[in-house]
Scaffold this motif. Structure first.
Motif, PDB file in Angstrom:
ATOM      1  N   ASP A  39     -48.808  24.271  50.577  1.00  0.00           N
ATOM      2  CA  ASP A  39     -49.313  24.295  51.953  1.00  0.00           C
ATOM      3  C   ASP A  39     -48.281  24.882  52.903  1.00  0.00           C
ATOM      4  O   ASP A  39     -48.609  25.706  53.767  1.00  0.00           O
ATOM      5  CB  ASP A  39     -49.708  22.875  52.382  1.00  0.00           C
ATOM      6  N   SER A  43     -49.164  28.705  53.903  1.00  0.00           N
ATOM      7  CA  SER A  43     -49.514  28.875  55.316  1.00  0.00           C
ATOM      8  C   SER A  43     -48.552  29.848  55.993  1.00  0.00           C
ATOM      9  O   SER A  43     -48.969  30.708  56.778  1.00  0.00           O
ATOM     10  CB  SER A  43     -49.454  27.523  56.052  1.00  0.00           C
ATOM     11  N   ALA A 144     -52.748  24.690  56.296  1.00  0.00           N
ATOM     12  CA  ALA A 144     -53.477  25.954  56.089  1.00  0.00           C
ATOM     13  C   ALA A 144     -54.737  26.045  56.949  1.00  0.00           C
ATOM     14  O   ALA A 144     -55.137  27.137  57.353  1.00  0.00           O
ATOM     15  CB  ALA A 144     -53.842  26.114  54.610  1.00  0.00           C
ATOM     16  N   ALA A 147     -53.430  27.139  60.230  1.00  0.00           N
ATOM     17  CA  ALA A 147     -52.977  28.530  60.115  1.00  0.00           C
ATOM     18  C   ALA A 147     -54.182  29.474  60.122  1.00  0.00           C
ATOM     19  O   ALA A 147     -54.141  30.533  60.755  1.00  0.00           O
ATOM     20  CB  ALA A 147     -52.154  28.701  58.838  1.00  0.00           C
ATOM     21  N   LEU A 166     -53.600  30.860  52.181  1.00  0.00           N
ATOM     22  CA  LEU A 166     -54.339  29.761  52.827  1.00  0.00           C
ATOM     23  C   LEU A 166     -55.065  28.913  51.781  1.00  0.00           C
ATOM     24  O   LEU A 166     -55.079  27.683  51.865  1.00  0.00           O
ATOM     25  CB  LEU A 166     -55.336  30.324  53.842  1.00  0.00           C
TER      26      LEU A 166
END
Ligand code: 5GP
Ligand code: MN
Length: 335
Positions: A39, A43, A144, A147, A166
């Motif tokens: 993650d 991200s 994510a 993001a 992602l």
């Protein structure tokens, strides 16, 4: 270090300010938490790729040890990473990914402190709000998710490269779409990412279904010394084990190879709380803690100088493994 519950605060995401700052930036410096997971790193490289696609300069890094975990070396966009010693000391615009407090940036925390603007992107409820702009939402299943929202607001189309980063974060932080945070929004985002070109079987094979042969011996050693304390956590039970440096050295495995051991240990029906203490290369225990239904391990780990989520959290301990377990049991019994 900010460790007490009372000092924590979470501000609601300030998307417009983040977009305005990023729109006006020629260069953006991106950092994620030390010993990054999918993650954090996914991200960060996704946003770095998006900014590069807009023609902006990016420097992306994480604090020492600057080693990409073996299971994340498949991520596209890793060529955007530079070692932390090349990270500017006083960035104009800096971003932080998946870090609940500034100390989680390790050696890049100083740059964060000196940055003119610091955009914090995170989903930990324990986030201290250490940015000048905080895109923090504890309801988000993964960093994510935030993001992805930011990339959409920046008007950057999802390339396959962005989408894979992602997706890696989304699939990991939802436990492969098993955890309670797996909302319709999560599946909607997953669908968008697949449409952008993610091959879910290929990503999950990299993340979950491969390891060097030596991993089997390390896992066997760790599981073989697991201990169950049915009386712990007010009778809900605690199961724990260790992965020592010796276990890893026999098979020349890096610390990140021990990451998935917790997913075996936490199966234990007899325990609400599962713990794996992983001895790092400096002899410090990196402690992973998980709970099933009722116990807030994030709060407990925060009391012990770490942090995390209600059902998945961690802290570090210098000393004996038994001491760390005793301290954790003490905190959990009082909770
Ligand atoms: P893991 O056990 O997978 O390393 O971490 C589980 C969760 O706890 C993640 O959200 C991670 O960011 C957080 N976490 C793990 N160790 C620490 C720590 O030492 N400090 C803080 N603040 N969070 C941690
Ligand atoms: Mn996360």
């Amino acid at each position: 270090m900010v460790t007490t519950r009372a000092m924590m605060m979470t501000t609601s995401p300030d998307w417009a300010r983040a977009v305005a700052i990023l729109d006006g930036a020629e260069h953006v410096c991106l950092a994620c938490h030390i010993r990054p997971d999918a993650d954090a790193l996914g991200s960060m490289v996704a946003v770095a790729s998006a900014l590069r696609d807009r023609g902006q300069g990016v420097v992306a890094s994480f604090g020492d040890p600057f080693v990409v975990p073996a299971i994340l070396t498949f991520l596209p966009g890793l060529e955007l990473l530079s070692p932390p010693d090349r990270f500017p000391a006083r960035p104009d615009v800096m971003m932080s990914f998946d870090a609940s407090n500034v100390d989680r940036l390790g050696g890049l925390a100083r740059s964060a402190g000196a940055a003119a603007e610091l955009i914090v992107v995170d989903h930990h409820a324990t986030n201290t709000g250490f940015g000048s702009v905080n895109l923090v939402d504890p309801a988000a299943a993964a960093t994510a998710v935030l993001a992805a929202e930011l990339i959409s607001r920046l008007g950057v189309p999802l390339s396959r490269e962005i989408a894979v980063g992602l997706y890696a974060g989304l699939v990991t932080d939802t436990g492969s779409f098993r955890f309670a945070a797996t909302t319709p929004t999560v599946h909607e985002l997953a669908a968008q990412l697949l449409r952008a070109g993610v091959d879910p079987a290929a990503v999950c094979r990299e993340l979950y279904d491969r390891a060097p042969f030596g991993y089997l011996g390390m896992l066997a050693a760790a599981l073989g010394r697991a201990q169950l304390d049915p009386a712990a956590v007010g009778g809900r039970g605690l199961v724990w084990t260790t992965v020592t440096r010796a276990d890893r050295e026999r098979a020349e495995l890096a610390l990140d190879a021990a990451e998935s051991v917790i997913d075996e240990v936490r199966r234990t029906d007899d325990a609400e709380v599962a713990v794996v203490l992983k001895e790092d290369d400096q002899g410090v225990w990196q402690v992973s803690v998980r709970s099933k239904d009722v116990v807030d391990v994030g709060e407990a780990c925060t009391e012990l100088g770490g942090g995390g989520h209600a059902r998945a959290a961690g802290f570090s301990h210098t000393g004996r493994a038994g001491e760390a377990i005793a301290a954790l049991k003490g905190v959990l019994d009082r909770a």
